[in-house]
Design a protein around this motif. Structure first.
Motif, PDB file in Angstrom:
ATOM      1  N   ALA A 574       0.825  -1.212   0.000  1.00 15.77           N
ATOM      2  CA  ALA A 574       0.000   0.000   0.000  1.00 15.77           C
ATOM      3  C   ALA A 574       0.859   1.263   0.000  1.00 15.77           C
ATOM      4  CB  ALA A 574      -0.914  -0.010   1.224  1.00 15.77           C
ATOM      5  N   GLN A 575       1.949   1.245   0.765  1.00 16.85           N
ATOM      6  CA  GLN A 575       2.850   2.404   0.802  1.00 16.85           C
ATOM      7  C   GLN A 575       3.438   2.696  -0.585  1.00 16.85           C
ATOM      8  OE1 GLN A 575       5.830   1.621   3.754  1.00 16.85           O
ATOM      9  NE2 GLN A 575       4.402   1.751   5.498  1.00 16.85           N
ATOM     10  N   TYR A 576       3.901   1.633  -1.244  1.00 21.94           N
ATOM     11  CA  TYR A 576       4.531   1.800  -2.564  1.00 21.94           C
ATOM     12  C   TYR A 576       3.510   2.254  -3.600  1.00 21.94           C
ATOM     13  CZ  TYR A 576       8.949  -0.321  -1.035  1.00 21.94           C
ATOM     14  OH  TYR A 576      10.149  -0.584  -0.412  1.00 21.94           O
ATOM     15  N   LEU A 577       2.291   1.671  -3.547  1.00 21.54           N
ATOM     16  CA  LEU A 577       1.261   2.054  -4.528  1.00 21.54           C
ATOM     17  C   LEU A 577       0.839   3.502  -4.327  1.00 21.54           C
ATOM     18  CD1 LEU A 577      -0.866  -1.219  -4.509  1.00 21.54           C
ATOM     19  CD2 LEU A 577       0.593  -0.393  -6.359  1.00 21.54           C
ATOM     20  N   GLU A 578       0.766   3.944  -3.098  1.00 19.34           N
ATOM     21  CA  GLU A 578       0.416   5.338  -2.835  1.00 19.34           C
ATOM     22  C   GLU A 578       1.497   6.285  -3.356  1.00 19.34           C
ATOM     23  OE1 GLU A 578      -0.228   5.508   1.333  1.00 19.34           O
ATOM     24  OE2 GLU A 578      -2.264   4.652   1.238  1.00 19.34           O
ATOM     25  N   LYS A 579       2.763   5.880  -3.200  1.00 16.99           N
ATOM     26  CA  LYS A 579       3.865   6.707  -3.724  1.00 16.99           C
ATOM     27  C   LYS A 579       3.738   6.898  -5.228  1.00 16.99           C
ATOM     28  CE  LYS A 579       7.692   6.031  -0.460  1.00 16.99           C
ATOM     29  NZ  LYS A 579       9.094   5.617  -0.321  1.00 16.99           N
ATOM     30  N   VAL A 580       3.473   5.796  -5.934  1.00 12.96           N
ATOM     31  CA  VAL A 580       3.392   5.868  -7.403  1.00 12.96           C
ATOM     32  C   VAL A 580       2.156   6.656  -7.825  1.00 12.96           C
ATOM     33  CG1 VAL A 580       3.219   4.518  -9.528  1.00 12.96           C
ATOM     34  CG2 VAL A 580       4.651   3.691  -7.652  1.00 12.96           C
ATOM     35  N   SER A 581       1.036   6.468  -7.116  1.00 14.94           N
ATOM     36  CA  SER A 581      -0.207   7.147  -7.511  1.00 14.94           C
ATOM     37  C   SER A 581      -0.116   8.666  -7.337  1.00 14.94           C
ATOM     38  CB  SER A 581      -1.383   6.609  -6.672  1.00 14.94           C
ATOM     39  OG  SER A 581      -1.207   6.935  -5.298  1.00 14.94           O
ATOM     40  N   GLN A 582       0.850   9.135  -6.575  1.00 15.53           N
ATOM     41  CA  GLN A 582       1.025  10.578  -6.363  1.00 15.53           C
ATOM     42  C   GLN A 582       1.985  11.221  -7.361  1.00 15.53           C
ATOM     43  OE1 GLN A 582       2.250  10.824  -2.272  1.00 15.53           O
ATOM     44  NE2 GLN A 582       0.293  10.048  -1.477  1.00 15.53           N
TER      45      GLN A 582
END
Length: 609
Positions: A574-582
């Motif tokens: 979830a942390q990594y996906l949030e980074k990319v989505s931003q």
């Protein structure tokens, strides 16, 4: 050198031996070696090559008188004043002396003196490149100088005729075949000769007819007796094809400054430029402190180590010290080309074209300039002109091959690269170019063979291994491609490493080896975070790791009875996906979709619990 420092007396002796050798080389038309020896002599400190050490200097005052205090107001004695008088120096090692004629002349030199007028006439013809005329004038001469000049002229004449008779500029095989009859005849005439210059000449002809071992034996014998003939050393260096051969040769030669010069050249040719080479250069600079050649060698070491910025500064210093020096300017231009410094390359080409555009090195420099402007046809014209001036000029053959590759003329490129390998089989760029040319021809097995040759010569150059890996990928030999890319990592810099790691991750994913693939993505993230790269540039790796950590897995019972789950780390995902989505990375939409799916999974897991 066997000792870090030479004594003052030894330096004086070097000056005397260099002067004698320079005269002998000029008499025999070996102008390149004579120029090199003259530059070396000039780089010795003045106190070792001026009075009282010149042959025509007045005899030195007694040592005790020099050591006493100078008269009031008189000049202080110099370092040279306190050296012991050189006395009669023994001649350089060579044919035995001691037998004299009734005129008191060494028997082996009498013919040279008696034939002086004839020799000077022939030398004038030689300087005008009228080689057949030299052979005719000296047909009855017996002196060693005259014999050398006659046979050397016959060799140069045969070489010129072989080139002029070529049906096509790139027909290298026909050139070799036409040289065999005249050179074998000259080699037979030199059989049993012991004069060091004639032995060198025999070695040169053995080299041209591909009799490498015989050539090396002749060169070794010649440099033992005339150590300052740089042409002999440089030809021998071309024949050294491995570190083992170099060690064997080194054991058979006496330690001397010239052996160190030779070692530096060989190690650069074998692409083993290291700190050891740099220390050898520094050692020689203590004896020849103003040698431009040694400063240029320093630049070449940095160039081979791919430290282009330091090499550029060193090349600039060499050019400032000797602005009209032509040697190595082609290497300098190659480096500027790679560094994409087009304006500086253009300025350099303009400066040297005004000095002398009829030098092979300058034509090569101009060819590089046109290549940097993507004018490949004009670049080829100048590389051809360079080869018209010097048929064995290696850089021009290799660079012309590169231009033919750019024009998609693979067959011409292959011929140019093959000629480069004929001149010097240690030229990794020619082997690499052959691999590229056969890739263009869609002949991958040949490309693999030539790329393997390039990697053996440059084992720590990641470009060679990456090219090899690409061919394996095209053949779907993915394990071999992974091996080659892994080997490329050993020589990769901080810019090349992430690209290779990404390629390895993709290959492992193609083989359904997800854990190994994720391992390479983790390395990419570690490098990127350490270097401060923005998240967008590492988005692919963040996404790949997140997708791996999103696995649901299953629960199994361990040997000790405890439950063990193979589920991924959803929190990290979830942390990594949030980074990319931003970010604005191309992977953003996919990351957002994966994040929504992960939230649903978490909700279902919470409900079932």
């Amino acid at each position: 050198m066997s000792r870090a420092l030479l004594s003052p007396v030894e330096k004086v002796r070097i000056a005397h031996e260099l002067r004698q050798t320079i005269r002998e080389l000029r008499d025999r038309g070996l102008i390149v070696a004579a120029k090199w020896a003259s530059e070396l002599l000039q780089s010795l400190p003045k106190e070792f090559r001026q009075a009282p050490h010149l042959p025509f200097s007045p005899p030195p005052q007694p040592l005790l008188q020099l050591a006493s205090s100078p008269p009031s107001g008189g000049p202080r004695p110099s370092l040279g004043d306190f050296l012991p008088p050189p006395g009669p120096l023994e001649p350089l090692a060579g044919p035995s002396k001691g037998y004299t004629t009734s005129h008191g002349v060494d028997m082996e030199e009498e013919d040279d003196i008696l034939e002086e007028d004839m020799f000077q006439l022939a030398k004038g013809y030689f300087d005008m490149k009228e080689f057949d005329r030299v052979v005719w004038v000296l047909k009855s001469a017996n002196g060693r100088r005259a014999k050398f000049l006659r046979i050397y002229s016959a060799y140069l004449s045969a070489d010129r005729k072989a080139q002029e008779a070529l049906p096509h500029f790139l027909d290298t095989k026909q050139e070799r075949l036409s040289l065999y009859p005249p050179l074998n005849e000259l080699i037979n005439e030199l059989e049993g000769e012991t004069d060091p210059y004639l032995v060198y000449l025999k070695g040169l002809m053995h080299m041209r007819v591909d009799q490498r071992q015989a050539a090396v034996s002749c060169f070794v014998q010649s440099v033992k007796e005339r150590p300052y003939n740089w042409s002999c050393w440089s030809q021998m260096a071309q024949l050294v094809n491995s570190a083992d051969m170099f060690i064997e040769l080194k054991e058979s030669l006496p330690p001397s400054p010239m052996l160190t010069f030779f070692a530096i050249t060989v190690m650069l040719d074998l692409h083993t430029a290291t700190d050891l080479v740099m220390s050898m250069i520094k050692e020689l600079l203590e004896v020849f402190p103003s040698s431009v050649h040694l400063n240029a060698q320093t630049a070449l070491v940095y160039y081979h180590m791919r430290d282009f910025e330091t090499a550029e500064k060193q090349f600039d210093a060499v050019q400032a010290a000797d602005p009209y020096r032509m040697e190595d300017v082609d290497i300098y231009s190659n480096m500027l080309y790679v560094m994409d410094k087009r304006s500086k390359l253009g300025k350099l080409a303009h400066e040297y074209a005004e000095i002398d555009r009829n030098r092979a090195e300058v034509c090569c420099l101009i060819g590089n300039y046109y290549s940097s402007r993507s004018d490949h046809t004009k670049a080829i014209t100048y590389f051809k002109r360079s080869l018209m001036l010097n048929r064995d000029y290696l850089p021009a053959w290799t660079l012309m091959g590169h231009e033919f590759v750019e024009l998609k003329n693979s067959h011409a490129a292959i011929e140019a690269y093959r000629k480069a390998i004929d001149v010097n089989a240690k030229d990794y760029r020619a082997w690499y170019g052959l691999g590229q040319a056969y890739e263009l021809l869609d002949m991958p097995m040949y490309a693999i063979e030539y790329y393997n040759q390039a990697t053996s010569l440059r084992p720590y150059d990641c470009r060679m291994w990456t090219a090899l890996a690409t061919v394996y990928e095209g053949l779907q030999r993915l394990p071999d491609a992974i091996q080659a890319h892994t080997r490329a990592l050993l020589g990769a810099d901080r810019i090349q490493t992430p690209t290779i790691l990404a390629k390895l991750a993709a290959l492992h994913m193609s083989l359904n080896q997800q854990a190994e693939s994720v391992g390479y993505h983790q390395k990419i993230l570690a490098l990127g975070e350490r270097s401060g790269l923005p998240t967008a540039e590492m988005a692919a790796s963040y996404l790949a790791i997140a997708e791996w950590e999103m696995r649901e897995g299953s629960t199994s019972i361990d040997r000790d009875g405890s439950a063990e789950s193979s589920r991924g780390d959803w929190t990290l995902a979830a942390q990594y996906l949030e980074k990319v989505s931003q970010t604005n990375a191309p992977q953003r939409d996919k990351a957002e979709e994966a994040l929504r799916e992960l939230r649903l999974r978490e909700a279902r897991a919470a409900a079932s619990a």
